[in-house]
Design a protein around this motif. Structure first.
Motif, PDB file in Angstrom:
ATOM      1  N   GLU A   1      78.555  39.033  71.053  1.00 52.79           N
ATOM      2  CA  GLU A   1      79.120  40.249  71.661  1.00 52.79           C
ATOM      3  C   GLU A   1      79.289  41.370  70.648  1.00 52.79           C
TER       4      GLU A   1
ATOM      5  N   ALA B   1      77.441  44.998  70.855  1.00 57.25           N
ATOM      6  CA  ALA B   1      78.182  46.270  70.867  1.00 57.25           C
ATOM      7  C   ALA B   1      77.760  47.142  69.681  1.00 57.25           C
TER       8      ALA B   1
ATOM      9  N   ALA C   1      84.493  50.847  70.349  1.00 56.57           N
ATOM     10  CA  ALA C   1      83.399  50.290  71.158  1.00 56.57           C
ATOM     11  C   ALA C   1      83.396  48.758  71.077  1.00 56.57           C
ATOM     12  N   LEU C   2      83.855  48.235  69.942  1.00 59.49           N
ATOM     13  CA  LEU C   2      83.879  46.772  69.765  1.00 59.49           C
ATOM     14  C   LEU C   2      85.085  46.123  70.440  1.00 59.49           C
TER      15      LEU C   2
ATOM     16  N   THR D   1      87.070  42.453  70.924  1.00 59.02           N
ATOM     17  CA  THR D   1      85.995  41.476  70.731  1.00 59.02           C
ATOM     18  C   THR D   1      86.487  40.137  71.302  1.00 59.02           C
TER      19      THR D   1
ATOM     20  N   ARG E   1      84.537  39.785  79.123  1.00 63.48           N
ATOM     21  CA  ARG E   1      85.708  40.556  78.700  1.00 63.48           C
ATOM     22  C   ARG E   1      86.720  40.773  79.837  1.00 63.48           C
TER      23      ARG E   1
END
Ligand SMILES: C=C(O[C@@H]1C=C(C(=O)O)C=C[C@H]1O)C(=O)O
Length: 390
Positions: free
Chosen positions: A252, A256, A299-300, A303, A311
């Motif tokens: 992930e 990203a 943006a991450l 996590t 998510r």
């Protein structure tokens, strides 16, 4: 077997403006309510005073460009963002920033004297309640639609006299020289309130276009016997359950980052890192990007090292199962300059400290192969980092 263990130090991206100050002296100057401390393997900084307070991270870049053009304050934003991206941030543009080299090995520990302090502690939920949360998450996984979720718990501590926050920060720094140590001034109705912690996890840094992210997931306790300790690390590196838990995070984070980076290097295999209390599986991802560090970090976030996969389902499970608000825990802490360079770490191994009270947090990644009692034990080990500083 044990000779196969390779434990790298935390990764080195670019070098922040390190200044030439004495970092141990600078650390001793931090006071709650007056500023923010942030140190890591590449340098330390002490920010003091508040030129601007920002609760909306979208404003950070614009504000920094304006300050940089006017040249009347250091064009740096520093502070914390909460786990919930919709909740207000605790970011400031300080009046003054002092940069210093990384803390020296000689920075002193308080030592193991008898501490007469009387603490009362209350775990939320109770240990059995945490195991029940994990069991609930496992049922959700069996029903489908959830692959991983990080579930946390808190330990509320109270003593008779105010906590000496500078002493706590000093102790954390001395015990976690390879990690990121921070004390961030948080909004409070009355009296100083600080987010104090020692995180091993770099969410993202960017310096002169070079981006580094260092997701961690998969953990085992350190052992006092050296051979036993190395064997524990080696077993973690070989564990199918932990490798799976780790791969979910790396995939992930890499996906990203691919959306913000021109080039990306993702190692195929994790390595081991160690903190005072734990071994972790670690992957250092490198890339190049023109995007500002705080924008990459956002943006991450979150996590799957702190949320889960997928998510949305994981965040729903966290909201339904955890009987408290995470606040700034599992959010991020760091700094950024007007060029967008900066460092943001995951707010882990931390506590929300005010007056005579401290709320400490710890969580663990739950995957289908998880065992509730082992995940509870992992959170207990994770609490040790903060408990050792008190
Ligand atoms: C959630 C925490 O740590 C995270 C979870 C880990 C895991 O589940 O193995 C390891 C490191 C962190 O990414 C915490 O320290 O509270």
């Amino acid at each position: 077997m044990t000779s196969e263990v390779t434990a790298d130090l935390l990764p080195v991206p670019g070098t922040p403006p390190t200044g030439s100050g004495d970092s141990a002296q600078l650390l001793a100057r931090w006071r709650p309510g007056e500023g923010t401390w942030f140190s890591g393997p590449r340098g330390a900084l002490l920010a003091r005073g508040v030129a601007h307070r920002l609760d909306d991270p979208d404003e950070a870049r614009r504000r920094l460009r304006r300050i940089d053009a006017a040249g009347d304050a250091p064009a740096v934003v520093i502070g914390a963002l909460p786990f919930d991206p919709a909740a207000p941030a605790a970011l400031v543009v300080p009046e003054a920033v002092t940069w210093a080299p990384p803390l020296p090995r000689s920075v002193g520990r308080r030592g193991e004297g008898a501490d007469p302090t009387h603490w009362q502690s209350r775990p939320v939920p109770e240990p059995a309640g945490y195991e029940a949360m994990v069991a609930d998450a496992l049922r959700r996984m069996r029903a489908g639609g959830l692959e991983k979720v990080v579930l946390s718990r808190v330990l509320d501590l109270v003593r008779d006299t105010p906590i000496d926050q500078p002493a706590m920060l000093g102790e954390l720094a001395a015990r976690n020289l390879a990690g990121y140590v921070f004390a961030v001034d948080l909004p409070s109705g009355s009296g100083p309130r600080s987010l104090i912690g020692a995180s091993p996890e770099l969410l993202v840094s960017r310096r002169d276009g070079e981006v580094v992210a260092n997701p961690l997931a998969g953990s085992a306790p350190r052992r006092s016997d050296p051979a036993d300790d190395e064997a524990t690390g080696a077993a973690l590196l070989a564990s199918v359950k932990d490798r799976h838990e780790h791969a979910l995070v790396v995939d992930e984070v890499a996906a990203a980052l691919a959306g913000c980076c021109d080039s990306l290097e993702v190692p195929a295999e994790p390595t081991l890192i160690r903190t005072d209390a734990l071994w972790h599986l670690s992957t250092t991802i490198r890339g190049r990007s023109a995007v500002a560090s705080l924008d990459i970090a956002r943006a991450l976030h979150p996590t799957p090292a702190v949320g889960g996969v997928p998510r949305e389902a994981a965040c729903r499970a966290i909201g339904e199962l955890e009987p408290f608000s995470r606040g700034f825990y599992t959010g991020m802490v760091g700094w950024m300059d007007a060029d967008g360079d900066g460092e943001w770490v995951v707010a882990l191994r931390c506590g929300d400290v005010r007056g005579a009270t401290a709320r400490l947090y710890a969580g663990a990644g739950i995957v289908p192969a998880s065992v509730p009692a082992s995940e509870l034990a992992e959170t207990t080990t994770k609490l040790e980092t903060m408990l050792a500083s008190l």
